[in-house]
Design a protein around this motif. Structure first.
Motif, PDB file in Angstrom:
ATOM      1  N   LEU A  11       0.827  -1.211   0.000  1.00  0.00           N
ATOM      2  CA  LEU A  11       0.000   0.000   0.000  1.00  0.00           C
ATOM      3  C   LEU A  11       0.862   1.262   0.000  1.00  0.00           C
ATOM      4  CD1 LEU A  11      -2.930  -0.971   2.382  1.00  0.00           C
ATOM      5  CD2 LEU A  11      -3.063  -0.509  -0.075  1.00  0.00           C
ATOM      6  N   ILE A  12       1.967   1.235   0.702  1.00  0.00           N
ATOM      7  CA  ILE A  12       2.867   2.388   0.681  1.00  0.00           C
ATOM      8  C   ILE A  12       3.392   2.609  -0.736  1.00  0.00           C
ATOM      9  CG2 ILE A  12       5.129   3.251   1.442  1.00  0.00           C
ATOM     10  CD1 ILE A  12       4.528   1.840   4.169  1.00  0.00           C
ATOM     11  N   ALA A  13       3.863   1.544  -1.363  1.00  0.00           N
ATOM     12  CA  ALA A  13       4.388   1.665  -2.726  1.00  0.00           C
ATOM     13  C   ALA A  13       3.295   2.117  -3.693  1.00  0.00           C
ATOM     14  CB  ALA A  13       4.986   0.335  -3.178  1.00  0.00           C
ATOM     15  N   SER A  14       2.102   1.558  -3.573  1.00  0.00           N
ATOM     16  CA  SER A  14       1.017   1.949  -4.480  1.00  0.00           C
ATOM     17  C   SER A  14       0.627   3.407  -4.277  1.00  0.00           C
ATOM     18  CB  SER A  14      -0.205   1.037  -4.321  1.00  0.00           C
ATOM     19  OG  SER A  14      -0.962   1.357  -3.179  1.00  0.00           O
ATOM     20  N   ASN A  15       0.690   3.879  -3.045  1.00  0.00           N
ATOM     21  CA  ASN A  15       0.340   5.275  -2.776  1.00  0.00           C
ATOM     22  C   ASN A  15       1.372   6.251  -3.321  1.00  0.00           C
ATOM     23  OD1 ASN A  15      -2.116   6.150  -1.028  1.00  0.00           O
ATOM     24  ND2 ASN A  15      -1.623   4.053  -0.467  1.00  0.00           N
ATOM     25  N   VAL A  16       2.616   5.835  -3.394  1.00  0.00           N
ATOM     26  CA  VAL A  16       3.620   6.689  -4.034  1.00  0.00           C
ATOM     27  C   VAL A  16       3.245   6.880  -5.509  1.00  0.00           C
ATOM     28  CG1 VAL A  16       6.043   6.850  -4.727  1.00  0.00           C
ATOM     29  CG2 VAL A  16       5.459   6.125  -2.400  1.00  0.00           C
TER      30      VAL A  16
ATOM     31  N   VAL B 118      -8.793   2.174   6.158  1.00  0.00           N
ATOM     32  CA  VAL B 118      -8.230   3.181   7.056  1.00  0.00           C
ATOM     33  C   VAL B 118      -6.706   3.169   6.983  1.00  0.00           C
ATOM     34  CG1 VAL B 118      -7.965   3.803   9.481  1.00  0.00           C
ATOM     35  CG2 VAL B 118     -10.225   3.305   8.563  1.00  0.00           C
ATOM     36  N   ILE B 119      -6.105   2.001   6.918  1.00  0.00           N
ATOM     37  CA  ILE B 119      -4.651   1.914   6.752  1.00  0.00           C
ATOM     38  C   ILE B 119      -4.249   2.657   5.485  1.00  0.00           C
ATOM     39  CG2 ILE B 119      -2.736   0.344   6.222  1.00  0.00           C
ATOM     40  CD1 ILE B 119      -4.183  -1.734   8.040  1.00  0.00           C
ATOM     41  N   GLN B 120      -4.976   2.414   4.421  1.00  0.00           N
ATOM     42  CA  GLN B 120      -4.670   3.057   3.135  1.00  0.00           C
ATOM     43  C   GLN B 120      -4.803   4.566   3.239  1.00  0.00           C
ATOM     44  OE1 GLN B 120      -7.119   4.420   0.651  1.00  0.00           O
ATOM     45  NE2 GLN B 120      -5.391   4.981  -0.613  1.00  0.00           N
TER      46      GLN B 120
END
Length: 112
Positions: free
Chosen positions: A11-16, A69-71
């Motif tokens: 999710l961190i990588a996808s959000n970048v 929520v994490i996302q």
């Protein structure tokens, strides 16, 4: 532990990727709108290649509401870093307070 951490890392990588797709063009306002739309779609493809597996793997260990929520919390953190480092737009105190309130509110989704 990996089953809990892997979805978060994805999710961190996808959000970048998502943040660049949604906001990266703001630094290049001289480019034609159609070009930035197509570029954003291209970047978003990679976001989905990470987000879909993140949610699929995450659903095995998190409730869907927890995943969302994490996302959202990850999105706020990634956006804040992106705003300051890429766009050169500082996060003001009221933005930080608003982001912090969302993080505090997210605590309740993990109460079972």
């Amino acid at each position: 532990m990996s089953s809990y951490l892997t979805p978060i890392l994805l999710l961190i990588a996808s959000n970048v990727f998502m943040t660049f797709a949604w906001y990266g063009h703001l630094k290049h306002t001289h480019r034609p709108l159609l070009l930035v739309i197509l570029a954003s779609w291209g970047i978003a493809f990679f976001e989905y290649c990470l987000q879909v597996p993140a949610n699929r793997l995450g659903a095995a260990v998190y409730h869907p509401a927890q995943l969302k929520v994490i996302q959202e919390v990850i999105t706020l953190v990634v956006f804040a870093v992106f705003s300051v480092t890429y766009l050169d737009v500082p996060i003001r105190w009221n933005h930080a307070v608003a982001f912090a309130l969302v993080v505090v509110a997210s605590f309740f989704v993990f109460m079972d």
